[in-house]
Write a protein that holds these residues in place. Structure first.
Motif, mmCIF file in Angstrom:
data_model
loop_
_atom_site.group_PDB
_atom_site.id
_atom_site.type_symbol
_atom_site.label_atom_id
_atom_site.label_comp_id
_atom_site.label_asym_id
_atom_site.label_seq_id
_atom_site.Cartn_x
_atom_site.Cartn_y
_atom_site.Cartn_z
ATOM 1 N N SER A 164 5.045 4.850 -14.085
ATOM 2 C CA SER A 164 5.656 4.812 -12.746
ATOM 3 C C SER A 164 6.785 3.788 -12.677
ATOM 4 O O SER A 164 6.861 2.994 -11.732
ATOM 5 C CB SER A 164 4.594 4.515 -11.685
ATOM 6 O OG SER A 164 3.583 5.494 -11.690
ATOM 7 N N ASP A 167 9.080 3.977 -9.521
ATOM 8 C CA ASP A 167 8.436 3.464 -8.305
ATOM 9 C C ASP A 167 8.527 1.936 -8.238
ATOM 10 O O ASP A 167 8.859 1.359 -7.198
ATOM 11 C CB ASP A 167 6.964 3.881 -8.272
ATOM 12 C CG ASP A 167 6.785 5.388 -8.265
ATOM 13 O OD1 ASP A 167 7.781 6.104 -8.043
ATOM 14 O OD2 ASP A 167 5.657 5.849 -8.486
ATOM 15 N N SER A 224 8.765 5.217 -3.060
ATOM 16 C CA SER A 224 8.526 6.405 -3.877
ATOM 17 C C SER A 224 7.115 6.401 -4.440
ATOM 18 O O SER A 224 6.464 5.365 -4.560
ATOM 19 C CB SER A 224 9.539 6.489 -5.020
ATOM 20 O OG SER A 224 9.364 5.425 -5.936
ATOM 21 N N ASP A 237 0.492 7.822 -9.159
ATOM 22 C CA ASP A 237 0.810 6.569 -9.854
ATOM 23 C C ASP A 237 0.233 6.547 -11.264
ATOM 24 O O ASP A 237 -0.665 5.772 -11.582
ATOM 25 C CB ASP A 237 0.285 5.373 -9.041
ATOM 26 C CG ASP A 237 0.578 4.033 -9.684
ATOM 27 O OD1 ASP A 237 1.587 3.938 -10.413
ATOM 28 O OD2 ASP A 237 -0.200 3.091 -9.465
ATOM 29 N N THR A 251 8.330 12.944 -8.635
ATOM 30 C CA THR A 251 8.541 11.705 -7.888
ATOM 31 C C THR A 251 9.066 12.043 -6.505
ATOM 32 O O THR A 251 10.124 12.668 -6.361
ATOM 33 C CB THR A 251 9.537 10.775 -8.603
ATOM 34 O OG1 THR A 251 9.016 10.425 -9.884
ATOM 35 C CG2 THR A 251 9.755 9.497 -7.800
#
Length: 305
Positions: A164, A167, A224, A237, A251
């Motif tokens: 991730s 993110d 995100s 995640d 995403t």
């Protein structure tokens, strides 16, 4: 191919060795055993994100900075402001330049002397999201119309890549901009802009040109959530191991008002059904609430300090 049905390792040390060997030899089957029980190897539910923390101001020399951890994924963002001459077409706006770095220390798959393939892709996505979300009003970076404006250099460094990445990078960027303190500047006798130190700003001879504009007005904040889609399962995640085993990544980027900013699908041959995309958006909305609260708490703690 080894079947996963009926796989029950023995107990004790032998069981641990057997499970670890099975995990390494048949990673996909190993994960599918857990997915069938709606749980992941790290004991998380499928839709649950990892613990997340934000530390503001870890880089004193930067004008704004933040250190973000999502599980073991660790990302550092720092912003440095420099005065530039705005373009003729946009005399009243500043600019933002985004760079994302993945040094070899962040992951064993990143080799010294070879830039990580993911780095420029993430940098482009970050720039697109920051600009399209409306988080930053570039007019607030203007100093003197047609003559001077701020160029904000946003440098993001991945210290540990455990899934991730986008993110964590986006969260660090939004936190760094929230922490940003714009330097005071004034005109010298030659008509050039110079930085005014905090000790000198109260002197009558010094008149800052941006005394009232020290913080950016951040109306909306983009957040995100990356998900992995594997069959009928959606994993929120993902860790780097999960990303390497299952290759359909989605995403979702929403702003703090839960409006869709963008949606990326990277890898995988799976065509996503509308219902799957909607489920990913629902998980992203839950994540927005979590991250908004974490960011608010970090900003409040900074004000108290």
């Amino acid at each position: 191919m080894m079947s996963t049905k009926g796989y029950k390792p023995e107990s004790g040390l032998a069981a641990e060795i057997e499970v670890e060997a099975y995990r390494r030899l048949f990673p996909l089957q190993y994960y599918e055993c857990h997915l069938a029980e709606s749980v992941r190897p790290d004991s998380r539910a499928l839709g649950r994100a990892r613990d997340t923390t934000i530390a503001l101001g870890p880089v004193p020399s930067a004008d704004g900075s933040a250190l973000v951890k999502i599980g073991d994924t660790t990302v550092l963002a720092a912003i440095k402001l420099e005065v530039m001459t705005p373009s003729i077409d946009s005399p009243d706006v500043g600019s933002v330049a985004v760079d994302f770095q993945m040094p070899p220390i962040c992951s064993p798959v990143v080799r010294p002397g070879r830039p990580a393939e993911a780095a420029p892709v993430i940098a482009k996505q970050l720039s697109d999201v920051i600009m399209s979300s409306g988080m930053i009003n570039l007019k607030e970076l203007s100093l003197i119309s047609g003559k001077a404006a701020w160029m904000a250099y946003l440098d993001i460094y991945c210290l540990n890549a455990d899934g991730s990445l986008f993110d964590a990078a986006l969260l660090s960027a939004t936190a760094a901009f929230s922490h940003l303190q714009i330097p005071l500047v004034s005109l010298n006798d030659d008509g050039k802009l110079i930085t005014v130190s905090e000790e000198v700003k109260d002197k009558a001879a010094v008149e800052p040109v941006n005394k009232e504009n020290r913080k950016l007005t951040i109306a909306v904040v983009p957040f995100s959530l990356t998900c992995i889609v594997h069959g009928k399962y959606i994993l929120a995640d993902p860790t780097s191991e999960e990303e390497s085993v299952m290759d359909t990544h989605v995403t979702v980027v929403l702003d703090s008002k839960e409006r869709l900013v963008s949606l990326y699908k990277a890898g995988g041959a799976v065509l996503l059904h509308t219902s799957v995309v909607k489920d990913c958006i629902v998980l992203a909305k839950q994540r927005v609430e979590e991250l908004s609260e974490i960011l608010r708490e970090s900003l409040s703690a900074m004000e108290v300090d």
